[in-house]
Structure formats: structure tokens, C-alpha cells
Write an enzyme that holds these catalytic residues in place. Structure first.
Site, PDB file in Angstrom:
ATOM      1  N   GLY A  51     -26.265  50.125  13.366  1.00 46.46           N
ATOM      2  CA  GLY A  51     -26.347  49.581  12.030  1.00 46.46           C
ATOM      3  C   GLY A  51     -27.063  48.244  11.984  1.00 46.46           C
ATOM      4  N   HIS A  52     -27.782  48.033  10.915  1.00 45.17           N
ATOM      5  CA  HIS A  52     -28.350  46.717  10.604  1.00 45.17           C
ATOM      6  C   HIS A  52     -28.782  46.714   9.145  1.00 45.17           C
ATOM      7  CE1 HIS A  52     -32.111  48.793  11.079  1.00 45.17           C
ATOM      8  NE2 HIS A  52     -31.943  48.947  12.381  1.00 45.17           N
ATOM      9  N   ALA A  53     -29.109  45.537   8.655  1.00 46.70           N
ATOM     10  CA  ALA A  53     -29.620  45.417   7.289  1.00 46.70           C
ATOM     11  C   ALA A  53     -30.905  44.606   7.356  1.00 46.70           C
ATOM     12  CB  ALA A  53     -28.598  44.713   6.396  1.00 46.70           C
TER      13      ALA A  53
END
Ligand code: TYD
Length: 136
Positions: A51-53
Site C-alpha cells: 500500500g501507498h498513496a
């Protein structure tokens, strides 16, 4: 149509007995200028892309082959999108935590991005993401 929310967009599909064809142009099927394309392939079964943004980057994700899930989190709730058709694309606005899993054998995820690669645009820490969202 507002592009502040994740959404599945229906791409043009030219039916043809020789094989179907779909296409994307900047500011037409995607609400941004396409600055970069990358693709994820040869994913071993059961693998999860972390996950990352992104702070500013907008993305558009297409299952060119096979299927996979994109899990998006806006800081409040998580939504799982199952991508399995090459004529659907998932628009991902900036500041959305995303991970990808459930890849089928030989799947290919094409990602169109509104920016060139910039490591500084990544938020890789979920707590930092939550904090930034609560300050929006
Ligand atoms: P990354 O976006 O971190 O993928 P994931 O979160 O699924 O692991 O990218 C993995 C590596 O690839 C990272 O070292 C940066 C490099 N990369 C580029 O050089 N250019 C790109 O456009 C992308 C998407 C990644």
C-alpha cells in the site's frame, strides 16, 4: 462528472470479429494528461503489492489481461474493486491509499499516471497518510 472520488470508467470498445479494440486519450477517457505508463506483470500467486498513496499523482488502472483487485482507502473507508475487463478503468484520485492483490495467473495491470515518476510524491506510511487526510 467530479473526479475527486475513485470510479470505474467504461472505455470505448470497438467490436470486431478480428478482435476487439479499446483506447484512451488524455482529457477524453481520463481526466488528466497522461505523463507516464507502467505495468505490473509476472505477479506470483498470492502476492500483494504494498500500500501507498500519492500526494498529487492521479492514476488510471486497467486490467489488460487476467484479473486483480485494487483496494482503495480514502482515510475513512476501504473499497475493493475487482478488475477483470480490459474495457474498464479505475480512476484513482490523489491522496488515496491503494494496494493491489488477488492477481490471477498471467494478469497485467496497466497504470496510467498524471505525473512522471517522483519518489517524493509517495506516502508510504499509513499513519502519515491518515494524519494528512485528517488535516485536509
Ligand atoms: P513502486 O511504485 O514502489 O511499486 P510497489 O509499491 O508496488 O512496490 O515501484 C517499485 C520500484 O519501481 C521502485 O523502486 C521505483 C521503481 N519505479 C520507477 O522507477 N518508475 C516508475 O514509474 C514506477 C511506478 C516505479
Amino acid at each position: 462528472m467530479a473526479f475527486d472520488q475513485p470510479q470505474i470508467l467504461n472505455l470505448p470498445k470497438i467490436y470486431d470479429s478480428r478482435g476487439n479494440l479499446s483506447f484512451i486519450e488524455s482529457y477524453a477517457q481520463v481526466p488528466f494528461a497522461i505523463a507516464r505508463a507502467y505495468w505490473i506483470y509476472d505477479v506470483p500467486g498470492g502476492q500483494v503489492r504494498n500500500g501507498h498513496a500519492f500526494r498529487t499523482q492521479q492514476e488510471f488502472i486497467i486490467a489488460l489481461s487476467g484479473s486483480f483487485d485494487v483496494v482503495l482507502d480514502d482515510g475513512i473507508q476501504e473499497t475493493r474493486f475487482h478488475m477483470s475487463r480490459s474495457y474498464f478503468g479505475l480512476f484513482v484520485p490523489p491522496m488515496t491509499w491503494r494496494r493491489m492483490d488477488n492477481f490471477s495467473t498471467n494478469s497485467i495491470a496497466l497504470v496510467l499516471s498524471s505525473t512522471p515518476y517522483d519518489a517524493d510524491d509517495y506516502i508510504e506510511d499509513y499513519d502519515e497518510f491518515k494524519k494528512a487526510k485528517s488535516n485536509e
